[in-house]
Design an enzyme around this catalytic site. Structure first.
Site, PDB file in Angstrom:
ATOM      1  N   GLU A 144       0.818  -1.216   0.000  1.00 25.54           N
ATOM      2  CA  GLU A 144       0.000   0.000   0.000  1.00 25.54           C
ATOM      3  C   GLU A 144       0.852   1.265   0.000  1.00 25.54           C
ATOM      4  O   GLU A 144       0.495   2.259  -0.641  1.00 25.54           O
ATOM      5  CB  GLU A 144      -0.935   0.021   1.223  1.00 25.54           C
ATOM      6  CG  GLU A 144      -2.008  -1.050   1.220  1.00 25.54           C
ATOM      7  CD  GLU A 144      -1.596  -2.336   1.921  1.00 25.54           C
ATOM      8  OE1 GLU A 144      -2.477  -3.023   2.456  1.00 25.54           O
ATOM      9  OE2 GLU A 144      -0.380  -2.655   1.934  1.00 25.54           O
ATOM     10  N   LYS A 162       3.904   1.693  -1.261  1.00 26.71           N
ATOM     11  CA  LYS A 162       4.465   1.856  -2.607  1.00 26.71           C
ATOM     12  C   LYS A 162       3.436   2.505  -3.541  1.00 26.71           C
ATOM     13  O   LYS A 162       3.739   3.456  -4.269  1.00 26.71           O
ATOM     14  CB  LYS A 162       4.883   0.492  -3.153  1.00 26.71           C
ATOM     15  CG  LYS A 162       5.260   0.476  -4.630  1.00 26.71           C
ATOM     16  CD  LYS A 162       5.346  -0.949  -5.168  1.00 26.71           C
ATOM     17  CE  LYS A 162       5.614  -0.986  -6.657  1.00 26.71           C
ATOM     18  NZ  LYS A 162       6.961  -0.492  -7.015  1.00 26.71           N
ATOM     19  N   LYS A 180      24.060   0.136  -0.131  1.00 30.38           N
ATOM     20  CA  LYS A 180      23.509  -0.962   0.671  1.00 30.38           C
ATOM     21  C   LYS A 180      23.628  -0.680   2.173  1.00 30.38           C
ATOM     22  O   LYS A 180      24.646  -0.179   2.636  1.00 30.38           O
ATOM     23  CB  LYS A 180      24.239  -2.271   0.346  1.00 30.38           C
ATOM     24  CG  LYS A 180      23.918  -2.843  -1.028  1.00 30.38           C
ATOM     25  CD  LYS A 180      22.539  -3.502  -1.049  1.00 30.38           C
ATOM     26  CE  LYS A 180      22.185  -4.004  -2.426  1.00 30.38           C
ATOM     27  NZ  LYS A 180      22.141  -5.443  -2.523  1.00 30.38           N
ATOM     28  N   ILE A 226      24.982  -4.930 -22.360  1.00 28.37           N
ATOM     29  CA  ILE A 226      25.147  -5.753 -21.154  1.00 28.37           C
ATOM     30  C   ILE A 226      24.147  -6.915 -21.096  1.00 28.37           C
ATOM     31  O   ILE A 226      24.389  -7.898 -20.414  1.00 28.37           O
ATOM     32  CB  ILE A 226      25.056  -4.870 -19.891  1.00 28.37           C
ATOM     33  CG1 ILE A 226      26.140  -3.791 -19.944  1.00 28.37           C
ATOM     34  CG2 ILE A 226      25.195  -5.694 -18.625  1.00 28.37           C
ATOM     35  CD1 ILE A 226      27.558  -4.323 -20.095  1.00 28.37           C
ATOM     36  N   GLY A 227      23.036  -6.821 -21.819  1.00 29.11           N
ATOM     37  CA  GLY A 227      22.153  -7.995 -21.831  1.00 29.11           C
ATOM     38  C   GLY A 227      20.697  -7.714 -22.102  1.00 29.11           C
ATOM     39  O   GLY A 227      20.118  -8.260 -23.033  1.00 29.11           O
ATOM     40  N   TRP A 234      20.791 -12.594  -3.580  1.00 32.48           N
ATOM     41  CA  TRP A 234      19.491 -11.978  -3.808  1.00 32.48           C
ATOM     42  C   TRP A 234      18.333 -12.941  -3.574  1.00 32.48           C
ATOM     43  O   TRP A 234      17.221 -12.699  -4.033  1.00 32.48           O
ATOM     44  CB  TRP A 234      19.447 -11.372  -5.212  1.00 32.48           C
ATOM     45  CG  TRP A 234      20.400 -10.204  -5.342  1.00 32.48           C
ATOM     46  CD1 TRP A 234      21.139  -9.614  -4.352  1.00 32.48           C
ATOM     47  CD2 TRP A 234      20.717  -9.471  -6.530  1.00 32.48           C
ATOM     48  NE1 TRP A 234      21.895  -8.580  -4.846  1.00 32.48           N
ATOM     49  CE2 TRP A 234      21.659  -8.467  -6.177  1.00 32.48           C
ATOM     50  CE3 TRP A 234      20.302  -9.561  -7.855  1.00 32.48           C
ATOM     51  CZ2 TRP A 234      22.181  -7.573  -7.110  1.00 32.48           C
ATOM     52  CZ3 TRP A 234      20.827  -8.665  -8.781  1.00 32.48           C
ATOM     53  CH2 TRP A 234      21.751  -7.678  -8.409  1.00 32.48           C
ATOM     54  N   HIS A 267      29.849  -9.285 -15.750  1.00 32.90           N
ATOM     55  CA  HIS A 267      29.480  -7.875 -15.575  1.00 32.90           C
ATOM     56  C   HIS A 267      29.354  -7.575 -14.090  1.00 32.90           C
ATOM     57  O   HIS A 267      28.786  -8.358 -13.338  1.00 32.90           O
ATOM     58  CB  HIS A 267      28.145  -7.573 -16.268  1.00 32.90           C
ATOM     59  CG  HIS A 267      27.669  -6.174 -15.998  1.00 32.90           C
ATOM     60  ND1 HIS A 267      28.350  -5.071 -16.453  1.00 32.90           N
ATOM     61  CD2 HIS A 267      26.610  -5.700 -15.296  1.00 32.90           C
ATOM     62  CE1 HIS A 267      27.718  -3.978 -16.052  1.00 32.90           C
ATOM     63  NE2 HIS A 267      26.666  -4.334 -15.338  1.00 32.90           N
ATOM     64  N   GLU A 315      30.808  -0.692 -14.451  1.00 33.43           N
ATOM     65  CA  GLU A 315      30.080   0.574 -14.432  1.00 33.43           C
ATOM     66  C   GLU A 315      31.072   1.697 -14.124  1.00 33.43           C
ATOM     67  O   GLU A 315      31.581   1.780 -13.013  1.00 33.43           O
ATOM     68  CB  GLU A 315      29.015   0.483 -13.329  1.00 33.43           C
ATOM     69  CG  GLU A 315      27.948   1.531 -13.382  1.00 33.43           C
ATOM     70  CD  GLU A 315      26.855   1.279 -12.350  1.00 33.43           C
ATOM     71  OE1 GLU A 315      26.385   2.261 -11.774  1.00 33.43           O
ATOM     72  OE2 GLU A 315      26.493   0.114 -12.123  1.00 33.43           O
ATOM     73  N   HIS A 324      21.014   4.700 -16.122  1.00 31.81           N
ATOM     74  CA  HIS A 324      19.986   5.109 -15.166  1.00 31.81           C
ATOM     75  C   HIS A 324      19.402   6.475 -15.527  1.00 31.81           C
ATOM     76  O   HIS A 324      18.423   6.904 -14.931  1.00 31.81           O
ATOM     77  CB  HIS A 324      20.565   5.143 -13.747  1.00 31.81           C
ATOM     78  CG  HIS A 324      21.088   3.806 -13.312  1.00 31.81           C
ATOM     79  ND1 HIS A 324      22.419   3.453 -13.434  1.00 31.81           N
ATOM     80  CD2 HIS A 324      20.460   2.720 -12.802  1.00 31.81           C
ATOM     81  CE1 HIS A 324      22.579   2.213 -12.999  1.00 31.81           C
ATOM     82  NE2 HIS A 324      21.414   1.750 -12.612  1.00 31.81           N
TER      83      HIS A 324
END
Length: 753
Positions: free
Chosen positions: A18, A20, A117, A431-432, A561, A641, A665, A694
């Site tokens: 909610e 978000k 992070k 990159i993919g 992840w 990568h 990067e 980005h």
């Protein structure tokens, strides 16, 4: 000495995300600020009530954040970068959003703060910015307002506040360099003011988070704790709160502080609770973090009881989550697609609250019958065939050093690869992933919901792959990709095709701001029942004479992840994934795919918090990658990568991966990252990212050329590749075409000299 329980924090986003939805509606101009604030109030009230109903004694207040709790602390202290300030100097929720995302419904857009992070979790915080001579004042009273809300609802309140030393540790200096620790005396008066306001409200305990105390801090930072807490003592009782590691190495510093209690993470730390009890001042309360706040597994409460029972009655004791439950999904009970056996193995945030209630009751009464009943599924799981696969365990045990070695060294392989691919100087690639259009997402969703049959789905995906190949050939790229139209997420896609994983419907956890992720859960030994990527890679290769890269997510990233198992080591999980993906490399090679990329963006972020533990992690992390890749023949080119902002401290390990090509990067750092590779004399090929994916901005040919020339001063041109920073999944086709066209043109200009 009655034992109480508490949580260090609770998920913010709501069971149906909610928060978000309310954030994104407000940002898009589709709802008012008051409507957004109402959603926040409703979520806080619901979450306090849910914890109370589940049996929690002391409710955390101040754990809610509109974007991130470190950013909330910055506003509390009046730390707003000049570029984000309102013209009248006021601070409001749009100020907060401008810092977090660079724009808000009001005010001028400006570059967002850096995001990184939160310790070694998958949560991200907004990095505080500090300038020399900075002033601080109590500016944003969200914490006090939320305490008032909770008190009005008759809750037993324990405010949560990020401590001053950790706050400074997490930040970065902007402009003229200075020691940010020198700002400590400037922020302490604001902390004193906040604690005084809490004392006025009748608050007894404040949870003051100092997770930096689990790190190997420089001595000056350790020395700062005593004067800081001397200044904060006296107004309320302070529960000094640590998590993610143990405190024993810094215990001498901790025990000298004028606080009234200490919280320790007994899940992720190696502290012995009896030894801790002996070393802590006798009048301190000990908060024992026994329930894992950052995984999804049901706790063995009989084991937790045994761990703590020897100090019951010997000092004031609370039982708690190891860290905030922010890192856990909210409620297991709404998961309707998990079968009963697997579901019985899990506990999400609300179930963890119930575990704390059971543990508190047993410790107070001495009756452990309910603990044994709760723990029964854990005993059953130990013998489940869904957990243990003898074939996987046998294969893992049979690994030899040879399995992680390519047949020949890079120089020999490079010659074979040059002969096979005949690529020009400055070879161009991506990159993919390519833009995931609404059409692609709808196609996948319709198939997942059963509204589209397999044949029509495959036809649709094939068409998008064909379009990606046509676009790349038209642009003149040298090494192509299939675009990943069939993939929703780079980890989830592989987890769905490997045995040993399960997925939830509503297991969302916050990553940052409004972004939530739904990590796969590793429940057992991992194997690959069938090829995963071969069919689409082979199809893409059939459409062109140029090489098409096979695209895999690496074993360490899949591990980092996901929610991992707790009954085996992370090393074991990573190597099981590596063996499964090793077979994928062999199958791609057999299907004629000559270039295979194994992405490891999480290799660095998986590092342990203490540098003294790094070597062991890097050793098995590198070995897992090499097991994955080493089956490749000499003329198969292995790419990897990585997207980090710091390579210096792990360059040995990056070189040890022995990938033929690494793409990184670098555009936002103006190629400064290449210094690490230059100083190390990195021997293999490198693709420094030449533009920031980005941003929707299209880089000019001249700008890309200048970056590549700068790169060629550090790395020999014959070992340089030309590529964007990262995958293009989140971009639109118009800017993607324009940016790649300029990138290819820059490479062609350099070839002409």
């Amino acid at each position: 000495m009655t034992i109480l329980n508490h949580t260090l924090g609770f998920p913010r986003v709501g069971l149906r995300r909610e928060l978000k939805k309310a954030q994104e509606s407000y940002w898009a101009g589709n709802s008012t600020r008051e409507e957004l604030l109402t959603v926040g109030r409703e979520l806080r009230a619901r979450h306090w009530d849910q914890q109370k109903q589940a049996g929690i004694d002391l409710l955390p207040v101040g754990d809610f954040a509109w974007y991130d709790h470190v950013l909330t602390t910055s506003l509390l202290l009046g730390n707003v970068p000049p570029r984000h300030q309102n013209k009248d100097g006021s601070v409001d929720i749009d100020t907060l959003f401008r810092i977090g995302r660079g724009r808000a419904p009001t005010g001028e857009p400006a570059a967002a703060a850096e995001m990184t992070k939160w310790f070694n979790t998958n949560y991200h915080y907004m990095v505080p910015e500090f300038v020399k001579g900075q002033q601080f004042k109590l500016t944003w009273t969200q914490l006090l307002e939320e305490v008032d809300e909770a008190l009005a609802l008759s809750h037993n309140v324990k405010p949560v506040l990020l401590g001053p030393v950790t706050y400074l540790w997490l930040g970065k200096v902007k402009g003229e360099q200075f020691d940010r620790l020198s700002l400590l005396n400037d922020i302490l008066p604001v902390y004193q003011q906040v604690l005084a306001e809490l004392a006025k409200r009748g608050i007894e305990w404040v949870q003051i988070d100092e997770p930096a105390l689990v790190l190997e801090l420089p001595q000056a930072w350790l020395d700062a704790y005593k004067p800081a807490y001397d200044a904060l003592q006296g107004q309320v009782k302070l529960l000094l709160t640590t998590y993610f590691e143990g405190v024993t190495p810094n215990l001498d510093t901790i025990t000298a502080l004028p606080v009234q209690g200490l919280h320790v993470d007994l899940v992720h730390g190696k502290d012995n609770v009896v030894e801790l009890h002996k070393r802590l001042p006798s009048d301190w309360l000990l908060s024992a973090g026994l329930i894992n706040g950052r995984n999804v597994w049901r706790a063995d409460l009989t084991e937790k009881y045994a761990q703590i029972k020897d100090i019951v009655g010997k000092r004031d004791l609370w039982v708690a989550s190891s860290c905030s439950l922010l890192h856990s999904p909210i409620d297991l009970s709404v998961e309707t697609r998990l079968d009963a056996e697997v579901k019985s193995w899990f506990a999400f945030a609300l179930q963890k609250c119930h575990e704390l209630a059971l543990l508190r009751d047993a410790l107070n009464s001495g009756d452990t019958a309910a603990l044994a009943e709760w723990s029964a599924p854990i005993q059953a799981r130990r013998h489940s065939t869904r957990v243990h696969n003898p074939a996987v365990e046998k294969r893992l045990a049979a690994i030899t050093a040879q399995d992680s070695q390519r047949a020949n060294v890079y120089e020999v392989r490079a010659e074979a690869q040059r002969a096979r691919f005949k690529l020009p100087a400055w070879p161009t690639t991506t990159i993919g992933s390519f833009p995931q259009t609404t059409e692609i997402r709808t196609l996948r969703l319709d198939f997942k919901k059963g509204n589209l049959d397999a044949n029509n789905y495959r036809t649709g995906i094939a068409e998008h792959i064909k379009q990606a190949i046509v676009e790349q050939e038209r642009l003149g790229l040298d090494v192509l990709v299939h675009g990943e139209a069939e993939r929703n997420d780079m980890v989830e896609y592989f987890g769905e095709h490997l045995d040993g994983f399960v997925f939830t419907q509503n297991g969302w956890v916050q990553s940052y701001g409004s972004r939530c992720v739904k990590p796969p859960i590793v429940i057992g030994d991992i194997s690959r029942p069938a090829p995963i990527t071969v069919e689409w890679a082979k199809y893409a290769q059939s459409l062109t004479d140029k090489p098409v890269k096979g695209m895999l997510t690496g074993p360490v990233t899949i591990l980092c992840w996901s929610f991992p198992r707790e009954d085996v080591s992370r090393e074991t999980i990573a190597k099981q994934i590596a063996l499964a993906l090793r077979d994928e490399v062999a199958d791609l090679e057999a299907a004629g795919i000559g270039i295979i990329q194994i992405d490891e963006p999480a290799l660095r972020e998986g590092l342990p918090l203490r540098r003294s533990d790094w070597d062991a992690y890097l050793q098995w992390g590198v070995e897992a990658f090499r097991i994955n890749a080493a089956v490749a023949k000499d003329d198969t080119q292995i790419h990897t990568h990585m997207c980090y902002c710091e390579f210096n401290d792990i360059m040995d390990s990056i070189a040890a991966l022995d990938a033929d090509v690494i793409t990184i990067e670098t555009s936002r750092s103006d190629m400064e990252l290449l210094e690490s590779f230059e100083e190390f004399d990195y021997p293999n090929e490198i693709g420094p990212g030449v533009y920031d994916i980005h941003s929707p901005n299209v880089p000019s040919v001249e700008w890309i050329e200048a970056l590549l020339k700068k790169a060629a001063k550090r790395i020999p041109a014959e070992r340089l590749w030309v590529n964007p920073d990262c995958g293009l999944k989140t971009r639109g086709w118009p800017e993607t075409r324009a940016a790649l066209a300029n990138m290819v043109q820059a490479a062609q200009n350099l070839r002409r000299g």
